[in-house]
Design a protein around this motif. Structure first.
Motif, PDB file in Angstrom:
ATOM      1  N   ALA A 536     -53.034   4.150  13.752  1.00  0.00           N
ATOM      2  CA  ALA A 536     -52.555   2.832  13.312  1.00  0.00           C
ATOM      3  C   ALA A 536     -51.179   2.500  13.880  1.00  0.00           C
ATOM      4  CB  ALA A 536     -52.530   2.745  11.793  1.00  0.00           C
ATOM      5  N   GLY A 537     -51.000   2.765  15.156  1.00  0.00           N
ATOM      6  CA  GLY A 537     -49.713   2.513  15.788  1.00  0.00           C
ATOM      7  C   GLY A 537     -49.629   1.144  16.447  1.00  0.00           C
ATOM      8  N   VAL A 538     -48.419   0.584  16.485  1.00  0.00           N
ATOM      9  CA  VAL A 538     -48.177  -0.672  17.195  1.00  0.00           C
ATOM     10  C   VAL A 538     -48.138  -0.373  18.691  1.00  0.00           C
ATOM     11  CG1 VAL A 538     -46.500  -2.499  17.642  1.00  0.00           C
ATOM     12  CG2 VAL A 538     -46.939  -1.746  15.293  1.00  0.00           C
ATOM     13  N   ALA A 539     -49.001  -1.041  19.440  1.00  0.00           N
ATOM     14  CA  ALA A 539     -49.058  -0.830  20.880  1.00  0.00           C
ATOM     15  C   ALA A 539     -48.404  -1.962  21.653  1.00  0.00           C
ATOM     16  CB  ALA A 539     -50.512  -0.677  21.337  1.00  0.00           C
ATOM     17  N   ASP A 540     -48.445  -3.171  21.111  1.00  0.00           N
ATOM     18  CA  ASP A 540     -47.962  -4.357  21.813  1.00  0.00           C
ATOM     19  C   ASP A 540     -46.967  -5.082  20.902  1.00  0.00           C
ATOM     20  OD1 ASP A 540     -47.584  -6.848  23.016  1.00  0.00           O
ATOM     21  OD2 ASP A 540     -49.651  -6.961  23.737  1.00  0.00           O
ATOM     22  N   ILE A 541     -45.688  -4.927  21.187  1.00  0.00           N
ATOM     23  CA  ILE A 541     -44.661  -5.486  20.310  1.00  0.00           C
ATOM     24  C   ILE A 541     -44.675  -7.011  20.331  1.00  0.00           C
ATOM     25  CG2 ILE A 541     -42.157  -5.704  19.993  1.00  0.00           C
ATOM     26  CD1 ILE A 541     -41.916  -2.785  20.714  1.00  0.00           C
ATOM     27  N   ASP A 542     -44.838  -7.613  21.489  1.00  0.00           N
ATOM     28  CA  ASP A 542     -44.888  -9.077  21.559  1.00  0.00           C
ATOM     29  C   ASP A 542     -46.012  -9.617  20.686  1.00  0.00           C
ATOM     30  OD1 ASP A 542     -42.813 -10.089  23.403  1.00  0.00           O
ATOM     31  OD2 ASP A 542     -43.780  -8.774  24.844  1.00  0.00           O
ATOM     32  N   TRP A 543     -47.166  -8.978  20.763  1.00  0.00           N
ATOM     33  CA  TRP A 543     -48.308  -9.446  19.981  1.00  0.00           C
ATOM     34  C   TRP A 543     -48.083  -9.205  18.499  1.00  0.00           C
ATOM     35  CZ3 TRP A 543     -52.591  -7.167  17.274  1.00  0.00           C
ATOM     36  CH2 TRP A 543     -53.593  -8.101  16.959  1.00  0.00           C
ATOM     37  N   LYS A 544     -47.449  -8.069  18.155  1.00  0.00           N
ATOM     38  CA  LYS A 544     -47.141  -7.801  16.740  1.00  0.00           C
ATOM     39  C   LYS A 544     -46.273  -8.908  16.165  1.00  0.00           C
ATOM     40  CE  LYS A 544     -44.301  -4.965  13.709  1.00  0.00           C
ATOM     41  NZ  LYS A 544     -45.204  -5.010  12.553  1.00  0.00           N
ATOM     42  N   MET A 545     -45.230  -9.274  16.895  1.00  0.00           N
ATOM     43  CA  MET A 545     -44.307 -10.275  16.366  1.00  0.00           C
ATOM     44  C   MET A 545     -44.959 -11.654  16.320  1.00  0.00           C
ATOM     45  SD  MET A 545     -41.839  -8.353  15.593  1.00  0.00           S
ATOM     46  CE  MET A 545     -40.406  -9.384  15.278  1.00  0.00           C
ATOM     47  N   GLY A 568     -34.276  -4.824  18.557  1.00  0.00           N
ATOM     48  CA  GLY A 568     -33.324  -5.450  19.453  1.00  0.00           C
ATOM     49  C   GLY A 568     -33.781  -6.841  19.849  1.00  0.00           C
ATOM     50  N   PRO A 569     -33.034  -7.513  20.725  1.00  0.00           N
ATOM     51  CA  PRO A 569     -33.369  -8.890  21.122  1.00  0.00           C
ATOM     52  C   PRO A 569     -34.716  -8.980  21.826  1.00  0.00           C
ATOM     53  CG  PRO A 569     -31.637  -7.979  22.520  1.00  0.00           C
ATOM     54  CD  PRO A 569     -31.829  -7.014  21.409  1.00  0.00           C
ATOM     55  N   ARG A 570     -35.328 -10.143  21.714  1.00  0.00           N
ATOM     56  CA  ARG A 570     -36.684 -10.336  22.239  1.00  0.00           C
ATOM     57  C   ARG A 570     -36.798 -10.010  23.717  1.00  0.00           C
ATOM     58  NH1 ARG A 570     -40.539 -15.645  21.266  1.00  0.00           N
ATOM     59  NH2 ARG A 570     -42.347 -14.841  22.407  1.00  0.00           N
ATOM     60  N   GLU A 571     -35.774 -10.328  24.486  1.00  0.00           N
ATOM     61  CA  GLU A 571     -35.866 -10.088  25.928  1.00  0.00           C
ATOM     62  C   GLU A 571     -35.941  -8.606  26.270  1.00  0.00           C
ATOM     63  OE1 GLU A 571     -31.551 -11.255  24.852  1.00  0.00           O
ATOM     64  OE2 GLU A 571     -33.605 -11.922  24.390  1.00  0.00           O
ATOM     65  N   SER A 572     -35.666  -7.728  25.279  1.00  0.00           N
ATOM     66  CA  SER A 572     -35.724  -6.286  25.548  1.00  0.00           C
ATOM     67  C   SER A 572     -37.029  -5.653  25.089  1.00  0.00           C
ATOM     68  CB  SER A 572     -34.554  -5.581  24.854  1.00  0.00           C
ATOM     69  OG  SER A 572     -34.728  -5.589  23.436  1.00  0.00           O
ATOM     70  N   ALA A 574     -40.123  -5.828  26.054  1.00  0.00           N
ATOM     71  CA  ALA A 574     -41.030  -5.293  27.077  1.00  0.00           C
ATOM     72  C   ALA A 574     -40.661  -3.864  27.454  1.00  0.00           C
ATOM     73  CB  ALA A 574     -41.016  -6.187  28.311  1.00  0.00           C
ATOM     74  N   SER A 575     -39.379  -3.543  27.388  1.00  0.00           N
ATOM     75  CA  SER A 575     -38.944  -2.213  27.807  1.00  0.00           C
ATOM     76  C   SER A 575     -39.365  -1.126  26.828  1.00  0.00           C
ATOM     77  CB  SER A 575     -37.415  -2.180  27.968  1.00  0.00           C
ATOM     78  OG  SER A 575     -36.766  -2.340  26.713  1.00  0.00           O
ATOM     79  N   ILE A 576     -39.719  -1.499  25.571  1.00  0.00           N
ATOM     80  CA  ILE A 576     -40.091  -0.499  24.560  1.00  0.00           C
ATOM     81  C   ILE A 576     -41.508  -0.708  24.028  1.00  0.00           C
ATOM     82  CG2 ILE A 576     -37.713  -0.046  23.835  1.00  0.00           C
ATOM     83  CD1 ILE A 576     -38.224  -1.958  21.453  1.00  0.00           C
ATOM     84  N   SER A 577     -42.277  -1.598  24.638  1.00  0.00           N
ATOM     85  CA  SER A 577     -43.641  -1.870  24.199  1.00  0.00           C
ATOM     86  C   SER A 577     -44.600  -0.948  24.946  1.00  0.00           C
ATOM     87  CB  SER A 577     -44.000  -3.336  24.471  1.00  0.00           C
ATOM     88  OG  SER A 577     -45.270  -3.647  23.944  1.00  0.00           O
ATOM     89  N   PRO A 578     -45.273  -0.022  24.255  1.00  0.00           N
ATOM     90  CA  PRO A 578     -46.113   0.963  24.951  1.00  0.00           C
ATOM     91  C   PRO A 578     -47.131   0.357  25.898  1.00  0.00           C
ATOM     92  CG  PRO A 578     -45.800   1.634  22.680  1.00  0.00           C
ATOM     93  CD  PRO A 578     -45.203   0.254  22.801  1.00  0.00           C
ATOM     94  N   ILE A 579     -47.732  -0.763  25.518  1.00  0.00           N
ATOM     95  CA  ILE A 579     -48.794  -1.312  26.355  1.00  0.00           C
ATOM     96  C   ILE A 579     -48.275  -1.799  27.701  1.00  0.00           C
ATOM     97  CG2 ILE A 579     -48.730  -3.744  25.626  1.00  0.00           C
ATOM     98  CD1 ILE A 579     -51.847  -3.456  25.311  1.00  0.00           C
ATOM     99  N   LYS A 580     -46.973  -2.049  27.783  1.00  0.00           N
ATOM    100  CA  LYS A 580     -46.382  -2.494  29.048  1.00  0.00           C
ATOM    101  C   LYS A 580     -46.155  -1.337  30.007  1.00  0.00           C
ATOM    102  CE  LYS A 580     -45.710  -6.724  27.408  1.00  0.00           C
ATOM    103  NZ  LYS A 580     -46.496  -7.904  27.884  1.00  0.00           N
ATOM    104  N   HIS A 581     -46.333  -0.093  29.531  1.00  0.00           N
ATOM    105  CA  HIS A 581     -45.988   1.065  30.349  1.00  0.00           C
ATOM    106  C   HIS A 581     -47.135   2.069  30.445  1.00  0.00           C
ATOM    107  CE1 HIS A 581     -41.867  -0.399  30.350  1.00  0.00           C
ATOM    108  NE2 HIS A 581     -42.002  -0.588  29.043  1.00  0.00           N
ATOM    109  N   VAL A 582     -48.355   1.564  30.377  1.00  0.00           N
ATOM    110  CA  VAL A 582     -49.521   2.429  30.516  1.00  0.00           C
ATOM    111  C   VAL A 582     -49.508   3.152  31.858  1.00  0.00           C
ATOM    112  CG1 VAL A 582     -52.040   2.391  30.738  1.00  0.00           C
ATOM    113  CG2 VAL A 582     -50.939   1.146  28.874  1.00  0.00           C
TER     114      VAL A 582
END
Length: 655
Positions: A536-545, A568-572, A574-582
């Motif tokens: 039950a982990g968050v994989a996509d932070i943009d989609w979560k928000m 942190g701020p929205r522009e950051s 992508a750098s911590i969203s797991p799905i962006k770094h598969v």
């Protein structure tokens, strides 16, 4: 006699409830850990002659009621109902609160639907051996109305409860009150008829009740403005006693009655430390309560009267209980002295505090439920939470501390596999959810299950965790996927340096935020782990928000602000969203998710699975049908453990 007390039929359908431990096996089966507790929520009746309890036998949940003399007084199978609370309404009725994941229809201004975890309560009549649902009735004068109606297959909100039932003396009579919705769909207290379940509006305000059952204080929160205020009753009107104009994320919390009549307790997030105040309702005067080295105190009240009994202090190694009344303090000290090497929690007591039900955990104890009779000077074991895990199979748990890369001290719990030298072990890092939460010492079914298979298990209390002071929590702000992530791998390096674990045999697993951290171990903090298992982990932070915004219907909700503080701020993001770094994944990843998860929707795991497959990465996926975010069902909890341990043994064998 006590063993016989709990080992006979508990339901009219002859359901057998036996708590005798099976023959010792090495190690116990996975089901011994994953099954819901065999015995829990043991409540002693006001007359001190009966107990009500929740039991699990053969995967079946049941409510049981027995006399202390050994007589079966009834019970009922509960099926898949998720039991959140039981308590006695009076000596003849047991109140049980359950929840289910469902759509609820609200009819104010036209129907709209809210999918979530919604609570209902029932009254079990011991004499009739039957249930009635609280607030579940047709419209009546002064009643909540519309109880069991449905709209397009979705349950209406009229029989939902907003809090566990409360018992108060009203006009000299014990009276059951439950929070629900009034006709305008506002929170209110209802007076319950235990025989019919019907409720009549008792007080149109929902808040703190005094011992006579009257609402004396309530809190109001204006989310858009981030403004919170405490309101006290002044005769027939309300007056403002305290206002926090900057409660955009952390709000004060009304914690119930204070030490004296006419006072309430108010927790206020302040810098550099949070403060507990006692507020005098007549004047609004606040008295700061300080506990010195004990830290932040958590008040606890008598469940029947609402009277403040004392405070709990959750330390790193144990929980200390401080009673305000000298006689109660003496009674507790005598109980505590009998279990010096155990962690004790209080489950229930009689109104005269002569009989207590406690649970112990510790070395060689997977959780024992005992009845303490102070007048008789003895304690009798009622049963065990995990009887299929014998004492000699309980793995050692150590409180440890290590330094993060920036020097911050990180507390952690290290579970070591029994019968093995603490040297060159395979390790599972198991971060908790939250992130503003924490683990506790004692028997942790998940960590113990992994250790039973030969793994060392590290549960780091990473920066941002709750329970270690406001400065430690604040150290996690802006560090989601950053230092909160490396706090975990810093623990791996510390254990490797001391030779406790083999750094080439380390995997990471966890649920909720812990599941997000497991994905982060595969995508953000690479090169440390051999595999990752995310529940039950968050994989996509943009989609979560974005999903959060859609659910709450606004862009700047309190939840949105909470998560932004950590991420942190929205522009950051992508750098911590797991799905962006598969593309950075070099290890096998396992995804486990409940289909009914309303906190982190299962689509997070669907999306990450599809991205992994598209990138040609190794991924395994287990869907838990009918399961929520909290692994509330025994069958699926066992399925989770079985799938996870099979995955870990495949890619990171303990031997």
């Amino acid at each position: 006699m006590i063993r016989r007390l709990l080992a006979t039929a508990a339901t009219a359908a002859a359901l057998q409830l036996s708590f005798a431990a099976p023959a010792l096996a090495a190690p116990p089966p996975i089901e011994a850990y994953g099954a819901l507790p065999a015995l829990e929520q043991v409540e002693i009746s006001p007359d001190g002659q009966k107990i009500a309890f929740i039991a699990t036998v053969g995967g079946t949940r049941a409510l049981g009621v027995r006399s202390l003399a050994g007589q079966d007084l009834g019970g009922v199978r509960l099926g898949d109902q998720k039991v959140r609370d039981i308590r006695w309404g009076d000596d003849g009725h047991v109140l049980i609160t359950t929840s289910m994941t469902t759509n609820v229809a609200f009819a104010a201004g036209g129907y709209y639907f809210n999918k979530g975890e919604h609570y209902t309560a029932q009254s079990y009549d011991i004499a009739k051996r039957s249930f009635v649902t609280l607030l579940d009735h047709g419209a009546a004068s002064g009643a909540s109305g519309g109880g069991a109606s449905r709209v397009k297959g979705n349950v209406t909100n009229s029989n939902m409860v907003l809090a566990y039932p409360e018992i108060r003396l009203v006009d000299g009579q014990p009276t059951v009150l439950v929070g629900g919705y009034d006709k305008e769909y506002n929170g209110a207290w209802f007076k319950i008829d235990l025989k019919t379940g019907q409720g009549r509006l008792f007080n149109e305000n929902f808040g703190v009740l005094d011992e006579a059952g009257q609402v004396i204080a309530k809190e109001e929160y204006y989310e858009d403005e981030g403004r919170w205020r405490l309101m006290g009753r002044d005769g027939t009107t309300w007056k403002e006693l305290y206002v926090d104009q900057d409660a955009r994320i952390d709000t004060p919390t009304l914690l119930g009655a204070g030490r004296k009549p006419g006072t309430v307790l108010l927790w206020v997030p302040e810098k550099p430390a949070n403060v507990l105040y006692e507020v005098t309702l007549a004047t609004g005067a606040r008295t700061k309560l300080s506990f010195g080295d004990l830290g932040e105190g958590e008040p606890f009240h008598d469940g029947r009267t609402g009277r403040l009994l004392g405070f709990m202090f959750h330390g790193e190694a144990d929980t200390e209980v401080v009673f305000l009344d000298d006689a109660l303090a003496k009674s507790w000290a005598s109980i505590r002295a009998g279990f010096k090497n155990s962690r004790i929690s209080i489950q229930s007591w009689t109104p005269d505090f002569k009989k207590w039900v406690i649970e112990t955990e510790g070395p060689n104890d997977a959780g024992s439920i005992l009845l303490v009779d102070l007048a008789a000077g003895k304690a009798s074991k009622l049963g065990g939470a995990y009887p299929a895990v014998p004492g000699d199979a309980v793995n050692e748990v150590r409180l440890v501390h290590y330094k993060a890369a920036d020097g911050l001290d990180i507390p952690a719990y290290l579970t070591l596999p029994r019968g093995r030298e603490a040297k060159n072990l395979a390790l599972i890092v198991l971060p908790h959810g939250g992130p503003a939460a924490r683990d506790y010492p004692g028997f942790d079914w998940w960590a113990q299950a992994l250790a039973s298979r030969g793994y060392a298990v590290l549960q780091p209390q990473y920066r941002g965790s709750d329970g270690f002071g406001p400065e430690f929590m604040a150290a996690g702000y802006g560090e989601y996927g950053r230092k909160m992530q490396t706090d975990l791998s810093d623990g791996v390096r510390w254990l490797a340096k001391d030779g406790v674990i083999d750094p080439k045999r380390v995997c990471i697993a966890g649920a909720s935020y812990g599941g997000s951290a497991a994905l982060g171990g595969a995508t953000l903090d690479t090169g440390v782990y051999r595999c990752a298992s995310a529940v039950a982990g968050v994989a996509d932070i943009d989609w979560k928000m974005a999903d959060l915004k859609e659910k709450e219907g606004q862009g700047d909700s309190q939840s949105n602000r909470f998560w932004t503080r950590y991420m942190g701020p929205r522009e950051s993001w992508a750098s911590i969203s797991p799905i962006k770094h598969v593309d950075r994944v070099t290890i096998p990843v396992q995804l486990i998710h409940g289909k009914d998860d309303v906190v982190v929707p299962i689509q997070h795991s669907y999306r990450f699975r599809d991205a992994m497959k598209a990138a040609g990465k190794t991924v395994e996926f287990t869907e838990l049908g009918g399961e929520d975010h909290w692994l509330s069902r025994g069958e699926t909890r066992v399925a989770m453990l079985q799938a996870q341990i099979a995955f870990l043994e495949k890619y990171n064998p303990a031997n």
